[in-house]
Design a protein around this motif. Structure first.
Motif, PDB file in Angstrom:
ATOM      1  N   ASN A  57     -51.953 -60.566   6.567  1.00 14.35           N
ATOM      2  CA  ASN A  57     -53.069 -60.829   7.535  1.00 14.35           C
ATOM      3  C   ASN A  57     -54.442 -61.358   6.694  1.00 14.35           C
ATOM      4  O   ASN A  57     -55.540 -61.245   7.064  1.00 14.35           O
ATOM      5  N   GLU A  94     -52.288 -46.608   4.874  1.00 11.65           N
ATOM      6  CA  GLU A  94     -51.799 -47.868   4.397  1.00 11.65           C
ATOM      7  C   GLU A  94     -51.451 -47.661   2.879  1.00 11.65           C
ATOM      8  O   GLU A  94     -52.078 -48.504   1.716  1.00 11.65           O
ATOM      9  N   HIS A 184     -51.651 -43.036  11.062  1.00 11.90           N
ATOM     10  CA  HIS A 184     -51.792 -44.360  11.287  1.00 11.90           C
ATOM     11  C   HIS A 184     -51.412 -44.818  12.779  1.00 11.90           C
ATOM     12  O   HIS A 184     -50.131 -45.362  12.562  1.00 11.90           O
ATOM     13  N   TYR A 187     -51.446 -50.615  15.700  1.00 13.84           N
ATOM     14  CA  TYR A 187     -52.660 -51.426  15.842  1.00 13.84           C
ATOM     15  C   TYR A 187     -52.588 -52.301  17.272  1.00 13.84           C
ATOM     16  O   TYR A 187     -53.836 -52.336  17.831  1.00 13.84           O
ATOM     17  N   ASP A 225     -56.545 -43.291  10.840  1.00 17.34           N
ATOM     18  CA  ASP A 225     -56.691 -44.469  11.472  1.00 17.34           C
ATOM     19  C   ASP A 225     -55.989 -44.482  13.029  1.00 17.34           C
ATOM     20  O   ASP A 225     -54.996 -44.674  12.815  1.00 17.34           O
ATOM     21  N   ASN A 227     -56.867 -46.498  15.309  1.00 17.79           N
ATOM     22  CA  ASN A 227     -56.808 -48.060  16.072  1.00 17.79           C
ATOM     23  C   ASN A 227     -57.276 -47.845  17.524  1.00 17.79           C
ATOM     24  O   ASN A 227     -56.756 -48.580  18.365  1.00 17.79           O
ATOM     25  N   HIS A 407     -61.655 -50.957   5.147  1.00 21.60           N
ATOM     26  CA  HIS A 407     -62.033 -49.558   5.658  1.00 21.60           C
ATOM     27  C   HIS A 407     -63.206 -48.918   4.739  1.00 21.60           C
ATOM     28  O   HIS A 407     -62.907 -49.046   3.388  1.00 21.60           O
TER      29      HIS A 407
HETATM   30  O1  KL2 Z   1     -56.808 -52.146  12.370  1.00 16.16           O
HETATM   31  V1  KL2 Z   1     -55.745 -51.698  11.024  1.00 16.16           V
HETATM   32  O2  KL2 Z   1     -55.291 -53.116  10.506  1.00 16.16           O
HETATM   33  O3  KL2 Z   1     -56.249 -49.815  11.543  1.00 16.16           O
HETATM   34  O4  KL2 Z   1     -57.201 -51.506   9.711  1.00 16.16           O
HETATM   35  O5  KL2 Z   1     -54.241 -51.392  11.388  1.00 16.16           O
HETATM   36  C1  KL2 Z   1     -53.295 -52.382  11.392  1.00 16.16           C
HETATM   37  C2  KL2 Z   1     -54.254 -53.661  11.284  1.00 16.16           C
HETATM   38  C3  KL2 Z   1     -52.349 -52.249  10.059  1.00 16.16           C
HETATM   39  C4  KL2 Z   1     -50.937 -51.869  10.338  1.00 16.16           C
HETATM   40  O6  KL2 Z   1     -50.358 -52.470  11.064  1.00 16.16           O
HETATM   41  O7  KL2 Z   1     -52.270 -54.048   9.717  1.00 16.16           O
HETATM   42  C5  KL2 Z   1     -53.286 -54.583  10.343  1.00 16.16           C
HETATM   43  N1  KL2 Z   1     -54.178 -58.624  13.457  1.00 16.16           N
HETATM   44  C6  KL2 Z   1     -54.975 -57.863  12.809  1.00 16.16           C
HETATM   45  N2  KL2 Z   1     -54.608 -56.568  12.149  1.00 16.16           N
HETATM   46  C7  KL2 Z   1     -53.427 -56.570  11.894  1.00 16.16           C
HETATM   47  C8  KL2 Z   1     -52.482 -57.258  12.733  1.00 16.16           C
HETATM   48  C9  KL2 Z   1     -52.811 -58.177  13.460  1.00 16.16           C
HETATM   49  N3  KL2 Z   1     -52.263 -58.916  14.211  1.00 16.16           N
HETATM   50  N4  KL2 Z   1     -51.334 -56.568  12.308  1.00 16.16           N
HETATM   51  C10 KL2 Z   1     -51.442 -55.742  11.521  1.00 16.16           C
HETATM   52  N5  KL2 Z   1     -52.826 -55.668  11.430  1.00 16.16           N
END
Ligand code: KL2
Length: 418
Positions: A57, A94, A184, A187, A225, A227, A407
């Motif tokens: 990402n 993570e 976690h 997302y 987390d 989300n 974070h």
């Molecule tokens: O939001 V996080 O970051 O709690 O910090 O949880 C998810 C996202 C993590 C595990 O899947 O990866 C990040 N756009 C932005 N962030 C993403 C995306 C996405 N499409 N996919 C995964 N993450």
């Protein structure tokens, strides 16, 4: 060179209904009355940003100077932070498997932690860790939870949780165990149906782990987390113990995004009966057909009476859980009403990380609503203050020179009165 952010301990002495703030980030003892029969412990929840996800990402980190994004730069900072705050329990998200094995676990072990880890299912090589100080706890049980279920089409995502039962080490007398959960959640902002089901699965595991012989529950700390943002339906469900989700769009569950155009409404029930979890978020008694041998040696199957109850439950759009959970943080600065944030990168600055805990009765007095089971209570002694989005942009957002995840770590001090 960027500046550094200032976080201070906020001490919350509920017994005199006064909130005391003491500046400085050192572990000064709380000015609460000292009680003899107590067990104090601190908990950190920290999403440390796996290097794989950072690279997958990378558009989220365009505001960062390249060198601060290398794992070899980030890990020493993260470790320094963990060492500095010296929490008795760490709930990390993570945590990348290879880094866990080669660096994270060995480093934390040399700081006196025992570490347990649950890797995600599927191909992404990160997971959740719970680490605790040998000097404070002994390990009673380790309970990993996989939210992926090949027999439930809804549950096709690879998120996980981990639930430990810990025994406080105290000089005199006995103490109840403490249940620590870490997760976690998914997302994807549009899939609130999956998020709620993952949460229900975690709550069911917590119920089973925290359940004591006398029918009550031991004290519970649930970190992670999620989300989901404060005030969202998912968040309210955790805090209030009930949720009527009738007519709720799946994209509205977590509150991460505003729009709910073209989104499905949550189905009733959200998850199918073969998941084996009730609308009260507990494991259902196994619906094993009774097999009775008859004289003529034929087998006859009878369905249990509980089947009828399960069928009736299906018609209701109400979720419940048995715990009364409070949040360590209040999510807004009291003087200004400005939101606290726990994660900040180029696309968003919001709260998605939490430390929830089963509060002592006096902390939840007058709470309306759901029937609450007898749950062991914790007193919140203090927390490490969070920041606003503006505060974080003054240090170039996250990650930066000194703060090496996207974070912030959350940190709370609890007291168990014995
Ligand atoms: O939001 V996080 O970051 O709690 O910090 O949880 C998810 C996202 C993590 C595990 O899947 O990866 C990040 N756009 C932005 N962030 C993403 C995306 C996405 N499409 N996919 C995964 N993450």
């Amino acid at each position: 060179m960027e500046g550094t952010i200032k976080r201070h301990w906020e001490y919350l002495c509920n017994h005199n209904k006064e909130k005391t703030k003491i500046l400085g980030d050192k572990n000064i003892d709380c000015k609460c009355e000292d009680s003899e029969n107590k067990f104090d412990f601190s908990v950190m929840s920290y999403n440390i940003l796996s290097q794989n996800l950072l690279e997958d990402n990378s558009h989220l980190y365009r505001h960062c100077r390249r060198p601060v994004l290398h794992w070899s730069f980030r890990f020493p900072n993260i470790l320094k932070e963990i060492k500095h705050f010296d929490a008795d329990v760490l709930c990390l998200q993570e945590v990348q498997e290879d880094h866990y094995g080669t660096e994270i676990r060995p480093s934390l072990e040399s700081l006196g932690y025992h570490c347990e880890y649950k890797i995600r299912t599927g191909r992404k090589p990160d997971g959740c860790a719970i680490c605790f100080k040998h000097s404070k706890f002994s390990l009673l049980s380790v309970n990993p939870v996989e939210f992926y279920r090949p027999d439930v089409p809804l549950l096709d995502r690879d998120n996980v949780g981990l639930v430990l039962l810990l025994q406080p080490k105290i000089a005199s007398g006995a103490s109840p165990a403490i249940c620590i959960a870490n997760t976690h959640l998914l997302y994807n902002p549009r899939r609130g149906d999956i998020k709620l089901t993952q949460l229900a699965m975690l709550l069911a595991e917590i119920s089973s782990v925290a359940h004591q012989k006398d029918g009550s529950f031991c004290p519970i700390v649930m970190c992670g987390d999620f989300n989901s943002v404060p005030g969202s339906p998912l968040y309210s469900f955790i805090k209030e113990g009930k949720l009527n989700y009738e007519g709720l769009a799946i994209g509205k569950v977590s509150g991460q995004e505003q729009s709910s155009r073209g989104q499905r409404i949550l189905s009733i029930p959200i998850w199918p009966p073969n998941l084996g979890i009730s609308q009260n978020c507990v494991y259902e008694v196994q619906q094993v057909p009774k097999v009775e041998k008859t004289d003529s040696d034929q087998t006859q199957t009878q369905l249990d009476k509980t089947e009828v109850l399960v069928t009736a439950e299906k018609l209701s759009s109400n979720l419940q859980h048995h715990f009364s959970l409070s949040s360590v943080y209040s999510h807004y600065f009291p003087d200004t009403g400005i939101p606290e944030v726990t994660t900040c990168h180029s696309r968003s600055a919001i709260t998605v990380d939490y430390i929830f805990y089963s509060a002592e009765k006096e902390d939840v007095a007058g709470q309306p609503g759901a029937e609450v089971a007898l749950v062991g209570g914790l007193k919140l002694l203090g927390r490490l203050s969070l920041l606003t989005e503006q505060d974080l942009w003054t240090v170039n957002g996250l990650p930066n020179e000194n703060n090496s995840s996207d974070h912030l770590p959350l940190l709370a001090k609890f007291r168990l009165e014995l």
